[in-house]
Design an enzyme around this catalytic site. Structure first.
Site, short mmCIF file in Angstrom:
data_model
loop_
_atom_site.label_atom_id
_atom_site.label_comp_id
_atom_site.label_asym_id
_atom_site.label_seq_id
_atom_site.Cartn_x
_atom_site.Cartn_y
_atom_site.Cartn_z
N HIS A 272 -52.67 19.20 6.22
CA HIS A 272 -52.29 17.81 6.01
C HIS A 272 -53.47 16.85 6.32
CE1 HIS A 272 -48.21 19.16 5.72
NE2 HIS A 272 -47.83 17.76 5.45
N GLU B 250 -48.69 18.45 14.92
CA GLU B 250 -47.67 19.20 14.18
C GLU B 250 -48.17 20.56 13.93
OE1 GLU B 250 -45.55 16.43 11.55
OE2 GLU B 250 -44.95 15.37 12.86
N ASP C 177 -7.57 -5.65 -4.74
CA ASP C 177 -7.22 -4.85 -5.65
C ASP C 177 -7.55 -5.10 -6.99
OD1 ASP C 177 -6.46 -2.91 -3.89
OD2 ASP C 177 -4.27 -3.10 -3.85
N GLN D 89 0.77 -1.23 -0.17
CA GLN D 89 -0.07 0.12 0.01
C GLN D 89 0.85 1.20 -0.06
OE1 GLN D 89 -2.73 -1.85 -1.08
NE2 GLN D 89 -3.58 0.06 -0.24
N HIS E 49 1.77 3.22 -3.33
CA HIS E 49 0.79 3.87 -3.84
C HIS E 49 1.18 5.52 -4.01
CE1 HIS E 49 -2.55 1.61 -5.32
NE2 HIS E 49 -2.31 0.90 -4.34
N GLU F 263 -9.58 1.77 5.27
CA GLU F 263 -9.97 1.28 4.04
C GLU F 263 -9.87 -0.16 3.73
OE1 GLU F 263 -8.91 2.61 -0.67
OE2 GLU F 263 -7.36 2.89 1.00
N HIS F 264 -8.66 -0.71 3.97
CA HIS F 264 -8.29 -2.10 3.97
C HIS F 264 -7.80 -2.66 5.30
CE1 HIS F 264 -7.07 -0.22 -0.12
NE2 HIS F 264 -7.87 -1.13 -0.57
#
Length: 440
Positions: A425, A420, A366, A262, A265, A332-333
């Site tokens: 409504h 409400e 990957d 990793q 990268h 992430e991993h």
């Protein structure tokens, strides 16, 4: 080469206090917004002319058009190394197997006799996919973006990747070949924030998209943030991360190799080992030296990544504490290299993807595990998922009630509307029954 964080001996703090003790890359998307805003608006107003100008400024290429000719896609596939083609085809095959099973079926629930709610899943109409092309070229990211979009049923798919000077202003030929293998024929030589703007606003060459996905640098992430609300996005991807939860049974050769994988990268890539074994920590530190020396990208990527504040070996008293650490980190991993690895993996709450045991390294994911490698970074795994078929689908509820079914529940609706202070409504239901409330 890599620092240590010793969390042994004291009770681990909770929540944000624990996260603050853990390594993380600095990735200030907000600061980058000021620089991408004028680029995005320039593309809005000048379209293709602006894209051509930015290709000259940022990529050093002279373009006459941004869309890649169909012949270039065909040529790239014909000239692709047969071994690379075979590997891409297998990656595509496995990704389709996994992503095809993610599609949700329409489901109708009978709430009461005569009253149903159906949830149907509708794909977005058009997506713009981004494939990076900076320090490395990622045809695998083409696969990981295109396959789930196709399996979701997206009708219109376009892809952008930065123009490359050495290839005459076209994206890298392996990117083009991957597009051809996947049947994507709408490809643009555009990178960075300007590519996201092209998809968000549209140009004379490129129709606007409903959604943009795909990893990229900080300028891509900032542009995604800028357009949030106008278009859908997958995530603001930051620098890649690996965390390894390991005990004394782990092989330090494997762990070191995976951390390096990793780190290559990007100099901001994060490599984190969490372990209750001081012996393993020392063995991994020792193993990093020869493995780093034997590979590529050492000075510009791997050494800065491993030595950076985002990477560390974290020592804990027990695997229970290690589990708390990796959940706080939200990698992430995440690799689990322990005895009973599957059991520990099942207890993890926060990770983009989990890799179980010594024979499921991140590199498999990957490329050819079948899983998706477009995953949340920067701790976002505590609230976000990786790219999937669901990313490209919208759930729509269809409400179908008969007169009697509406009459049966009208008094509850009117009561809640009045509670409400929204009397109109309730009046919308009363009007259907001669202004009388049934069942009262």
């Amino acid at each position: 080469m890599i620092s240590r964080i010793d969390l042994r001996g004291d009770t681990l703090p909770e929540g944000g206090a624990l996260r603050d003790l853990l390594p993380r890359a600095e990735f200030d998307v907000e600061a980058a917004l000021d620089k991408v805003r004028p680029i995005c608006e320039d593309v809005h107003h000048r379209g293709t002319a602006a894209l051509i100008e930015y290709a000259r400024k940022f990529d050093g290429v002279e373009l006459t058009q941004v869309r890649v000719p169909a012949q270039a896609l065909k040529d790239a596939l014909e000239q692709l190394d047969p071994a690379v083609r075979a590997a891409l085809e297998e990656s595509i095959r496995r990704a389709r197997i996994v992503h095809r099973n993610q599609r949700r079926a329409e489901h109708t629930t009978q709430v009461v006799p005569g009253g149903t709610v159906t949830e149907k899943w509708v794909p977005v109409e058009r997506v713009g996919l981004y494939a990076p092309g900076g320090r490395s070229v990622y045809p695998s990211s083409v696969v990981m973006n295109v396959v789930p979009a196709q399996e979701a049923g997206v009708e219109s798919i376009a892809l952008a990747s930065p123009p490359q000077k050495e290839f005459g202003g076209l994206p890298h030929p392996t990117i083009l070949a991957a597009c051809a293998l996947l049947g994507v024929d709408e490809v643009y030589a555009a990178g960075g924030a300007q590519a996201v703007a092209m998809f968000a606003y549209g140009t004379d060459e490129c129709a606007p998209a409903n959604m943009v996905t795909g990893p990229g640098n900080i300028w891509v992430a900032a542009a995604k943030r800028y357009f949030t609300g106008k278009i859908g996005i997958d995530t603001e991807a930051g620098p890649t991360e690996i965390a390894v939860l390991a005990d004394s049974t782990a092989d330090p050769v494997h762990v070191a190799a995976d951390l390096i994988s990793q780190a290559e990268h990007d100099p901001l890539a994060a490599a984190v080992l969490v372990t209750d074994s001081a012996e393993l920590a020392a063995a991994v530190e020792k193993e990093l030296e020869p493995q780093v020396a034997a590979t590529k990208h050492v000075e510009d990527r791997i050494k800065p990544a491993l030595a950076g504040k985002q990477s560390a070996i974290v020592l804990v008293d027990s695997l229970e504490d290690g589990l708390k650490v990796v959940d706080a980190y939200g990698a992430e991993h995440l690799e689990i290299q322990t005895a009973d690895a599957a059991d520990w993996a099942a207890r993890v709450r926060n990770a983009g993807a989990i890799f179980v045991g010594p024979w499921a390294p991140v590199s498999l994911g990957d490329y050819c595990a079948g899983s998706n490698h477009v995953l949340p970074t920067g701790g976002c795994a505590c609230h976000s998922s990786g790219l999937s078929v669901q990313s490209f689908l919208r759930g729509i509820h269809i409400v179908d009630y008969t007169r009697d079914a509406l009459a049966e529940v009208t008094h509850h609706v009117v009561t809640l509307a009045e509670a409400e202070d929204l009397p109109a409504h309730g009046a919308a239901l009363k009007a259907r029954f001669g202004w009388k409330v049934p069942n009262q």
